[in-house]
Each structure stands twice: as structure tokens, then as C-alpha cells.
Design a protein around this motif. Sequence first.
Motif, PDB file in Angstrom:
ATOM      1  N   LEU A 146      35.661 137.985  47.744  1.00  0.00           N
ATOM      2  CA  LEU A 146      36.740 137.902  48.727  1.00  0.00           C
ATOM      3  C   LEU A 146      37.271 136.479  48.868  1.00  0.00           C
ATOM      4  O   LEU A 146      38.482 136.268  48.891  1.00  0.00           O
ATOM      5  CB  LEU A 146      36.265 138.411  50.089  1.00  0.00           C
ATOM      6  N   ALA A 149      33.687 145.767  49.891  1.00  0.00           N
ATOM      7  CA  ALA A 149      34.832 144.849  49.875  1.00  0.00           C
ATOM      8  C   ALA A 149      36.036 145.479  50.572  1.00  0.00           C
ATOM      9  O   ALA A 149      36.731 144.818  51.350  1.00  0.00           O
ATOM     10  CB  ALA A 149      35.195 144.460  48.444  1.00  0.00           C
ATOM     11  N   ALA A 176      37.684 144.121  53.993  1.00  0.00           N
ATOM     12  CA  ALA A 176      39.112 143.796  54.060  1.00  0.00           C
ATOM     13  C   ALA A 176      39.758 144.485  55.264  1.00  0.00           C
ATOM     14  O   ALA A 176      40.569 143.885  55.971  1.00  0.00           O
ATOM     15  CB  ALA A 176      39.817 144.203  52.767  1.00  0.00           C
ATOM     16  N   ALA A 218      34.329 135.804  55.853  1.00  0.00           N
ATOM     17  CA  ALA A 218      34.138 136.782  54.772  1.00  0.00           C
ATOM     18  C   ALA A 218      32.721 137.327  54.804  1.00  0.00           C
ATOM     19  O   ALA A 218      32.505 138.541  54.701  1.00  0.00           O
ATOM     20  CB  ALA A 218      34.432 136.138  53.419  1.00  0.00           C
TER      21      ALA A 218
END
Length: 175
Positions: A16, A96, A100, A36
Amino acid sequence: MQADLSPVIAATAQWLTRSFPASGGALASALCEVQARQAVTVAAWLRYPTEMDAALLGVSGPGGSARLDWVTGADAALGDEVDAHAWRTWVDEVVASWAASLLTDTELAARAVAALAEGSHSSGTHAEFRRLVAPDDSDRRAAALLRHPDLLAPVAELHHGQLLDRLNPGRTLIA
């Protein structure tokens, strides 16, 4: 058997931050990395809520970053370099995607953090995710790309429905 999610968390957070880097100097990079890592930790703990889930991931492997690289267009920039980065094999696409989604929606992030109480990862420890659920101005400036909804949309949309299902089991959809 490995029941530790730290390789997946580290690799996915690294993916990320490399894909959506900090804007600024060393402090901005550190703030971006913390955000992150917090988002990925929450996503991983939700995705793999028990030690058995984490252990099964250790056996089967998370899948790698190939599809994520393709979705973001990074695969073309990597070229032959992809094979030189073994850490990419530890990136978990679903984690991921969920991270996000959490980075672009603080209300969803707060719900996700609240849902962690159901899993076994946070039992006995006090985990704080302030930079994820209540980022201040310096957090937002440092992670401008990492929190940009339009930039993260292709990644977030991959498994957004699964995240909502995890946070709202048995919900009914109104047509």
C-alpha cells in the motif's frame, strides 16, 4: 505451524505505501506507514479472526500482489523486477482491498475496529487505531494519496462487498 499474521500485515502495508506513497519527508512517510499498517492490521484481523484462520493462511499462502499490481497499473512498471521481491508473495489481496476501504471511510473503519472484539487477535491486548479512525490534519496530509477515495477505488472495490458482509452478517439488501 505459523499462526502469526505479521508477514501478511508487513507485506500488504508495504504494498500500500509503495503504491500510494507519502507526500513529504521522513515524518510524512512514517505517518503514512502507520496508517497503512493500522488499516492492514484491522483488515487482517477481520479476515482471519481466529488463530486457526491465521494458521491456515500460513499453510495456503495469501496469494501475492499480482492482481493488485495489475489493477493499479504497477505491473507494467515492475517488469522483470517482480521476481526480485519475494515479499510480494505475502501480500493478501482481500486484506489490501479491505484496508483500502477502511482508509477511505473513517466511519467504516470505526465499525471495523469495533468488530474486532469478536475475534481472538485483540483479546488480552489493548490495540489503538487512532490514526485510522480519527486521523488529524497531519495524518491526512502525509497520507493524501493513501486516503484518496478515487485513487484507492479500484483496489477497495475488489472485495468491498465481502467487508460489508463481514461487518453486517445477515444484512438484507433493499432493491
